[in-house]
Motif scaffolding. Structure first.
Motif, mmCIF file in Angstrom:
data_model
loop_
_atom_site.group_PDB
_atom_site.id
_atom_site.type_symbol
_atom_site.label_atom_id
_atom_site.label_comp_id
_atom_site.label_asym_id
_atom_site.label_seq_id
_atom_site.Cartn_x
_atom_site.Cartn_y
_atom_site.Cartn_z
ATOM 1 N N ASP A 248 -1.557 13.170 -13.498
ATOM 2 C CA ASP A 248 -2.171 12.369 -14.556
ATOM 3 C C ASP A 248 -3.415 11.627 -14.089
ATOM 4 N N LEU A 249 -3.625 11.573 -12.776
ATOM 5 C CA LEU A 249 -4.734 10.798 -12.222
ATOM 6 C C LEU A 249 -5.595 11.637 -11.278
ATOM 7 N N PRO A 250 -6.108 12.774 -11.741
ATOM 8 C CA PRO A 250 -6.866 13.643 -10.834
ATOM 9 C C PRO A 250 -8.153 12.988 -10.321
ATOM 10 N N HIS A 251 -8.691 12.039 -11.069
ATOM 11 C CA HIS A 251 -9.917 11.356 -10.650
ATOM 12 C C HIS A 251 -9.687 10.417 -9.454
ATOM 13 N N LEU A 252 -8.428 10.167 -9.137
ATOM 14 C CA LEU A 252 -8.110 9.298 -7.994
ATOM 15 C C LEU A 252 -7.697 10.082 -6.755
ATOM 16 N N GLU A 253 -7.944 11.383 -6.737
ATOM 17 C CA GLU A 253 -7.524 12.213 -5.605
ATOM 18 C C GLU A 253 -8.211 11.793 -4.296
ATOM 19 N N ALA A 254 -9.510 11.549 -4.340
ATOM 20 C CA ALA A 254 -10.225 11.169 -3.107
ATOM 21 C C ALA A 254 -9.722 9.834 -2.555
ATOM 22 N N PRO A 255 -9.630 8.767 -3.366
ATOM 23 C CA PRO A 255 -9.092 7.512 -2.824
ATOM 24 C C PRO A 255 -7.632 7.642 -2.390
ATOM 25 N N ARG A 256 -6.854 8.473 -3.084
ATOM 26 C CA ARG A 256 -5.455 8.683 -2.718
ATOM 27 C C ARG A 256 -5.373 9.332 -1.331
ATOM 28 N N ALA A 257 -6.231 10.294 -1.070
ATOM 29 C CA ALA A 257 -6.258 10.953 0.238
ATOM 30 C C ALA A 257 -6.712 9.977 1.327
ATOM 31 N N GLN A 258 -7.684 9.135 1.002
ATOM 32 C CA GLN A 258 -8.149 8.130 1.971
ATOM 33 C C GLN A 258 -7.029 7.146 2.299
ATOM 34 N N LEU A 259 -6.308 6.707 1.277
ATOM 35 C CA LEU A 259 -5.208 5.772 1.488
ATOM 36 C C LEU A 259 -4.123 6.418 2.341
ATOM 37 N N ARG A 260 -3.806 7.676 2.071
ATOM 38 C CA ARG A 260 -2.806 8.402 2.856
ATOM 39 C C ARG A 260 -3.236 8.463 4.327
ATOM 40 N N ALA A 261 -4.515 8.762 4.561
ATOM 41 C CA ALA A 261 -5.027 8.839 5.939
ATOM 42 C C ALA A 261 -4.953 7.471 6.622
ATOM 43 N N MET A 262 -5.273 6.424 5.897
ATOM 44 C CA MET A 262 -5.213 5.076 6.471
ATOM 45 C C MET A 262 -3.779 4.693 6.821
ATOM 46 N N LEU A 263 -2.843 5.007 5.946
ATOM 47 C CA LEU A 263 -1.444 4.678 6.223
ATOM 48 C C LEU A 263 -0.909 5.486 7.401
ATOM 49 N N THR A 264 -1.328 6.732 7.514
ATOM 50 C CA THR A 264 -0.933 7.557 8.662
ATOM 51 C C THR A 264 -1.480 6.959 9.949
ATOM 52 N N ARG A 265 -2.741 6.544 9.925
ATOM 53 C CA ARG A 265 -3.357 5.935 11.111
ATOM 54 C C ARG A 265 -2.672 4.622 11.459
ATOM 55 N N LEU B 241 0.831 -1.208 0.000
ATOM 56 C CA LEU B 241 0.000 0.000 0.000
ATOM 57 C C LEU B 241 0.866 1.260 0.000
ATOM 58 N N GLN B 242 1.974 1.216 0.712
ATOM 59 C CA GLN B 242 2.885 2.375 0.722
ATOM 60 C C GLN B 242 3.492 2.602 -0.660
ATOM 61 N N ARG B 243 3.858 1.507 -1.335
ATOM 62 C CA ARG B 243 4.390 1.637 -2.691
ATOM 63 C C ARG B 243 3.324 2.184 -3.641
ATOM 64 N N LEU B 244 2.094 1.708 -3.478
ATOM 65 C CA LEU B 244 0.991 2.217 -4.293
ATOM 66 C C LEU B 244 0.789 3.702 -4.041
ATOM 67 N N GLN B 245 0.835 4.102 -2.771
ATOM 68 C CA GLN B 245 0.684 5.517 -2.423
ATOM 69 C C GLN B 245 1.763 6.352 -3.106
ATOM 70 N N GLY B 246 2.989 5.866 -3.086
ATOM 71 C CA GLY B 246 4.084 6.575 -3.734
ATOM 72 C C GLY B 246 3.851 6.735 -5.234
ATOM 73 N N LYS B 247 3.364 5.687 -5.860
ATOM 74 C CA LYS B 247 3.083 5.748 -7.303
ATOM 75 C C LYS B 247 1.931 6.700 -7.597
ATOM 76 N N LEU B 248 0.908 6.654 -6.753
ATOM 77 C CA LEU B 248 -0.222 7.571 -6.939
ATOM 78 C C LEU B 248 0.220 9.019 -6.743
ATOM 79 N N ASP B 249 1.060 9.265 -5.745
ATOM 80 C CA ASP B 249 1.564 10.622 -5.510
ATOM 81 C C ASP B 249 2.393 11.106 -6.699
ATOM 82 N N ALA B 250 3.256 10.210 -7.209
ATOM 83 C CA ALA B 250 4.132 10.586 -8.321
ATOM 84 C C ALA B 250 3.347 10.894 -9.596
ATOM 85 N N ASN B 251 2.181 10.294 -9.735
ATOM 86 C CA ASN B 251 1.383 10.463 -10.946
ATOM 87 C C ASN B 251 0.072 11.201 -10.690
ATOM 88 N N SER B 252 0.023 11.966 -9.621
ATOM 89 C CA SER B 252 -1.229 12.627 -9.245
ATOM 90 C C SER B 252 -1.739 13.581 -10.335
#
Length: 80
Positions: free
Chosen positions: A29-46, A16-27
């Motif tokens: 190009d992937l604006p439609h994934l902003e909400a799930p990306r933020a949710q994943l970031r919050a989950m990893l922080t928790r 999941l951390q690697r996925l988060q990194g890839k999503l961040d690096a390609n944010s």
């Protein structure tokens, strides 16, 4: 060749951390994934917060166990 699915907590979180990194690096190009990306970031922080809390509790439990063993030993000596 199919990759083996990770089943350990540490492995899953690592994926999941690697996925988060890839999503961040390609944010851009992937604006439609902003909400799930933020949710994943919050989950990893928790997850990180809970892991730290669990470690502190484990250390506290070890200290309590050590003190219990000392008290039992001293109690037995006193009883004898």
């Amino acid at each position: 060749m199919a990759t083996k699915r990770e089943t350990t907590d540490a492995g899953v979180v690592g994926n999941l951390q690697r996925l988060q990194g890839k999503l961040d690096a390609n944010s851009a190009d992937l604006p439609h994934l902003e909400a799930p990306r933020a949710q994943l970031r919050a989950m990893l922080t928790r997850f990180e917060e809970l892991s730290k809390q669990q470690g502190a509790m484990r250390a506290g439990k070890q200290e309590a166990s050590k003190e219990i063993r000392t008290i039992i030993t001293e109690g037995q000596r006193l009883g004898n």
